[in-house]
Design a protein around this motif. Structure first.
Motif, PDB file in Angstrom:
ATOM      1  N   THR A  19       8.739 -50.653  -3.232  1.00 22.80           N
ATOM      2  CA  THR A  19       7.811 -49.599  -2.845  1.00 22.80           C
ATOM      3  C   THR A  19       8.390 -48.232  -3.172  1.00 22.80           C
ATOM      4  O   THR A  19       9.606 -48.052  -3.231  1.00 22.80           O
ATOM      5  CB  THR A  19       7.493 -49.643  -1.331  1.00 22.80           C
ATOM      6  OG1 THR A  19       8.721 -49.625  -0.587  1.00 22.80           O
ATOM      7  CG2 THR A  19       6.706 -50.891  -0.981  1.00 22.80           C
ATOM      8  N   VAL A  20       7.497 -47.294  -3.392  1.00 20.17           N
ATOM      9  CA  VAL A  20       7.867 -45.890  -3.556  1.00 20.17           C
ATOM     10  C   VAL A  20       7.510 -45.230  -2.230  1.00 20.17           C
ATOM     11  O   VAL A  20       6.333 -45.104  -1.887  1.00 20.17           O
ATOM     12  CB  VAL A  20       7.108 -45.253  -4.733  1.00 20.17           C
ATOM     13  CG1 VAL A  20       7.594 -43.830  -4.974  1.00 20.17           C
ATOM     14  CG2 VAL A  20       7.264 -46.102  -5.987  1.00 20.17           C
ATOM     15  N   LEU A  21       8.515 -44.835  -1.480  1.00 23.09           N
ATOM     16  CA  LEU A  21       8.344 -44.470  -0.074  1.00 23.09           C
ATOM     17  C   LEU A  21       8.661 -43.005   0.185  1.00 23.09           C
ATOM     18  O   LEU A  21       9.720 -42.508  -0.207  1.00 23.09           O
ATOM     19  CB  LEU A  21       9.259 -45.354   0.786  1.00 23.09           C
ATOM     20  CG  LEU A  21       9.350 -45.034   2.278  1.00 23.09           C
ATOM     21  CD1 LEU A  21       8.002 -45.264   2.962  1.00 23.09           C
ATOM     22  CD2 LEU A  21      10.441 -45.871   2.927  1.00 23.09           C
ATOM     23  N   ARG A  22       7.765 -42.342   0.903  1.00 24.50           N
ATOM     24  CA  ARG A  22       7.986 -40.950   1.323  1.00 24.50           C
ATOM     25  C   ARG A  22       8.643 -40.985   2.710  1.00 24.50           C
ATOM     26  O   ARG A  22       8.000 -41.308   3.703  1.00 24.50           O
ATOM     27  CB  ARG A  22       6.651 -40.217   1.395  1.00 24.50           C
ATOM     28  CG  ARG A  22       6.785 -38.711   1.538  1.00 24.50           C
ATOM     29  CD  ARG A  22       6.925 -38.017   0.213  1.00 24.50           C
ATOM     30  NE  ARG A  22       5.739 -38.172  -0.629  1.00 24.50           N
ATOM     31  CZ  ARG A  22       5.617 -37.638  -1.841  1.00 24.50           C
ATOM     32  NH1 ARG A  22       6.601 -36.922  -2.346  1.00 24.50           N
ATOM     33  NH2 ARG A  22       4.512 -37.830  -2.552  1.00 24.50           N
ATOM     34  N   THR A  23       9.919 -40.684   2.760  1.00 27.21           N
ATOM     35  CA  THR A  23      10.642 -40.719   4.035  1.00 27.21           C
ATOM     36  C   THR A  23      10.580 -39.393   4.780  1.00 27.21           C
ATOM     37  O   THR A  23      10.866 -39.348   5.977  1.00 27.21           O
ATOM     38  CB  THR A  23      12.114 -41.090   3.811  1.00 27.21           C
ATOM     39  OG1 THR A  23      12.664 -40.224   2.806  1.00 27.21           O
ATOM     40  CG2 THR A  23      12.252 -42.532   3.362  1.00 27.21           C
TER      41      THR A  23
END
Length: 226
Positions: free
Chosen positions: A171-175
């Motif tokens: 996944t490409v995750l915005r933390t």
């Protein structure tokens, strides 16, 4: 900590690729520990000094959920394997092993600065380390190595799936809201969605999950000190 499996390190790049093709069959992408079940999480990072030709490995084990440091360990080794995209494990893991072997506790999960199955042969550094220790591992990278993805929304927790060769590999995750996302992929004994949930859970304040952020800072300090 001692690895459960031995790995030859004195390999040519072609032999390293062949080993990855063999070991990929041992990687398990499955549900593992839930975020609320974690008690000890290790972050691993390696920095490189081009001037000295040295690798500086750092491992930081945090207690969860209070994020207190339980253990720290470092190691310095000369770089003997060339930098080749897709073969990072053969360059960095020997130094990481030296640091991990000094750790007395066994963490519930290991975070690596790099890829897991989001890799040309499904065998990034997190997967390699996971198979070596037979522990749940997750790769958290700042850049994409393989695959196609859509930009996630700007809010913390937003994500999109990373797909490679018709398979979801991470996944490409915005933390953090408004901050560049990270690329999260299972290494071993963790599923795609669980890897994302854990990475977000372990990143309450910064872009990187806290064990990984602290390991990065430690390896960077070690490198600067020489």
């Amino acid at each position: 900590m001692r690895p459960k499996k031995e790995c030859p390190w004195n390999l040519t790049p072609q032999e390293a690729v062949e080993l990855q093709e063999e070991w990929r069959r041992e990687v398990k992408v499955e549900d593992g520990p839930r975020p609320e079940d974690l008690r000890l999480v290790a972050g691993c990072d390696v920095s490189f000094s081009q001037a000295r030709g040295m690798l500086y490995a750092a491992v930081v084990v945090l207690k969860v959920p209070d994020f207190e440091v339980a253990e720290e360990s470092t190691a310095c080794l000369p770089a003997t394997f060339p930098y080749i995209p897709g073969l990072l494990a053969f360059r960095e893991i020997p130094a990481l092993l030296s640091a991990l072997e000094k750790i007395k506790s066994t963490p519930d999960l290991i975070l690596c600065d790099g890829q897991g199955i989001a890799h040309p042969r499904g065998m990034g550094i997190a997967s390699h380390l996971g198979v070596l220790f037979d522990l749940p591992t997750i790769g958290v990278a700042k850049t994409c190595l393989v695959g196609r993805w859509k930009t996630p929304g700007p809010e913390r927790g937003s994500f999109s799936y990373l797909r490679y060769r018709g398979r979801v590999v991470g996944t490409v995750l915005r933390t953090r809201t408004g901050v560049k996302p990270v690329f999260v992929s299972p290494g071993h004994r963790v599923s795609v969605d669980l890897a994302r949930e854990i990475a977000l859970y372990l990143a309450p304040r910064y872009r990187l999950p806290e064990p990984l952020r602290l390991a990065h800072l430690l390896s960077y300090r070690l490198n600067r000190q020489g």
